[in-house]
Design an enzyme around this catalytic site. Structure first.
Site, PDB file in Angstrom:
ATOM      1  CB  SER A  35      -0.888   0.068   1.369  1.00  0.00           C
ATOM      2  OG  SER A  35      -1.901   0.999   1.075  1.00  0.00           O
ATOM      3  CG  ASP A  85      -6.770  -2.191  -4.210  1.00  0.00           C
ATOM      4  OD1 ASP A  85      -7.304  -0.868  -3.744  1.00  0.00           O
ATOM      5  OD2 ASP A  85      -5.513  -2.366  -4.127  1.00  0.00           O
ATOM      6  CG  HIS A 122      -5.790  -1.575  -0.226  1.00  0.00           C
ATOM      7  ND1 HIS A 122      -5.035  -1.351  -1.357  1.00  0.00           N
ATOM      8  CD2 HIS A 122      -5.605  -1.256   0.853  1.00  0.00           C
ATOM      9  CE1 HIS A 122      -3.977  -0.613  -0.937  1.00  0.00           C
ATOM     10  NE2 HIS A 122      -4.237  -0.639   0.537  1.00  0.00           N
TER      11      HIS A 122
END
Length: 299
Positions: free
Chosen positions: A145, A243, A273
């Site tokens: 991320s 995501d 995600h």
């Protein structure tokens, strides 16, 4: 395929965010409260807390011998995450890759203004090269991320500095474009609601970082905006089907390929995600660690 049923069950229990401004201290405390006790974590040959200059790190070794180092930057929208919340990720990376993993406890927003966290990550990579990597050994960088943001940016900064020691870069569902205009990528609309991370939450969750001085137009903040990607290390980019950030990761892989960089891109079906951190207990998603090991074995 639809969202994996085990992920769907948990996503369905996530409460709506409380009204009002985001409270970093409350969210951090909530994350830390979910960390497994030390006795329940994956056992390794050694796990040691140390300092890389002024930056706290945690060093993981699965055995006495190692072919190199993997420097790992945790995710958390630049204000969440820690050595503790991502300890299990670092342990799995050490086990599967056989490399020495150095997890970075970089400074976070809003307490530390941009580019403090980025500077910490880059300084630890330079420290690892000087202190832990044998000549000719692997020096890889990895992150999930917002940690993936740092990976892409550090790779670019290192190249610009003439520091060519980084051999591999691994980006798990990276955040590469902090301009959250929903027209920019179809996945921002397709995966906007109902999959854990929601498009409407991107701006408020990244606000601490942006308000600290991180300009989304700056390639150090949105590395997909970097004009020249030639000469960067070979890359493994892992994205998740459900995501909102999926498409920017895949576009970045395409741009790296166009620049002549060797890229492996894998979209994990049914995943959302954060699946490497949150759902690696599901065998098909633990596969991301095994794939990382295979990639890092490439010369």
């Amino acid at each position: 395929m639809p969202l994996h049923p085990e992920i769907a069950k948990i996503v369905a229990t996530i409460p709506a965010p409380p009204p009002g401004p985001i409270d970093p201290a409350m969210l951090r405390a909530g994350e830390e409260s979910m960390v497994a006790p030390l006795g329940e974590r994956l056992s390794l040959h050694s796990v040691e807390d140390a300092m890389a200059g002024d930056v706290p790190v945690r060093i993981y070794s699965a055995s006495e011998a190692s072919a190199g180092v993997l420097v790992y930057f945790h995710g958390g929208a630049f204000f969440l995450g820690s050595l503790e919340t991502h300890d299990h990720v670092a342990r799995a990376l050490a086990k599967e890759t056989g490399l020495t993993v150095v997890a970075v406890g970089y400074r976070r927003a809003p307490e530390a203004a941009f580019p403090a966290g980025l500077d910490d990550c880059y300084s630890v990579v330079r420290w690892a090269a000087e202190n832990l990597v044998a000549v000719g050994g692997i020096l890889a960088i990895a992150g999930d991320s917002s940690g993936g943001t740092f990976v892409a940016t550090v790779a670019g900064i290192a190249h610009d500095d003439g520091f060519e020691r980084i051999t591999h870069q691994v980006l798990f569902y990276p955040s590469l474009d902090l301009d959250f205009d929903t027209e920019r990528y179809p996945s921002l609309t397709e995966n906007a609601v109902g999959y854990g991370l929601e498009t409407a939450g991107l701006t408020p969750f990244n606000a601490f970082y942006i308000e600290s001085g991180a300009d989304p137009a700056d390639p150090r903040v949105s590395p997909i905006k970097r004009a020249d990607l030639t000469g960067l290390p070979q890359a493994l980019i892992i994205t998740a089907e459900f995501d909102p950030l999926r498409d920017e990761g895949e576009l970045y892989a395409e741009r790296l390929r166009e620049a002549g960089v060797d890229v492996t891109l894998t979209r994990y079906a049914g995943a959302n995600h954060g699946f490497v951190q949150n759902f690696s207990w599901i065998p098909e998603y633990y596969r991301a660690f095994e794939q990382t090991a295979e990639f890092l074995a490439k010369p």
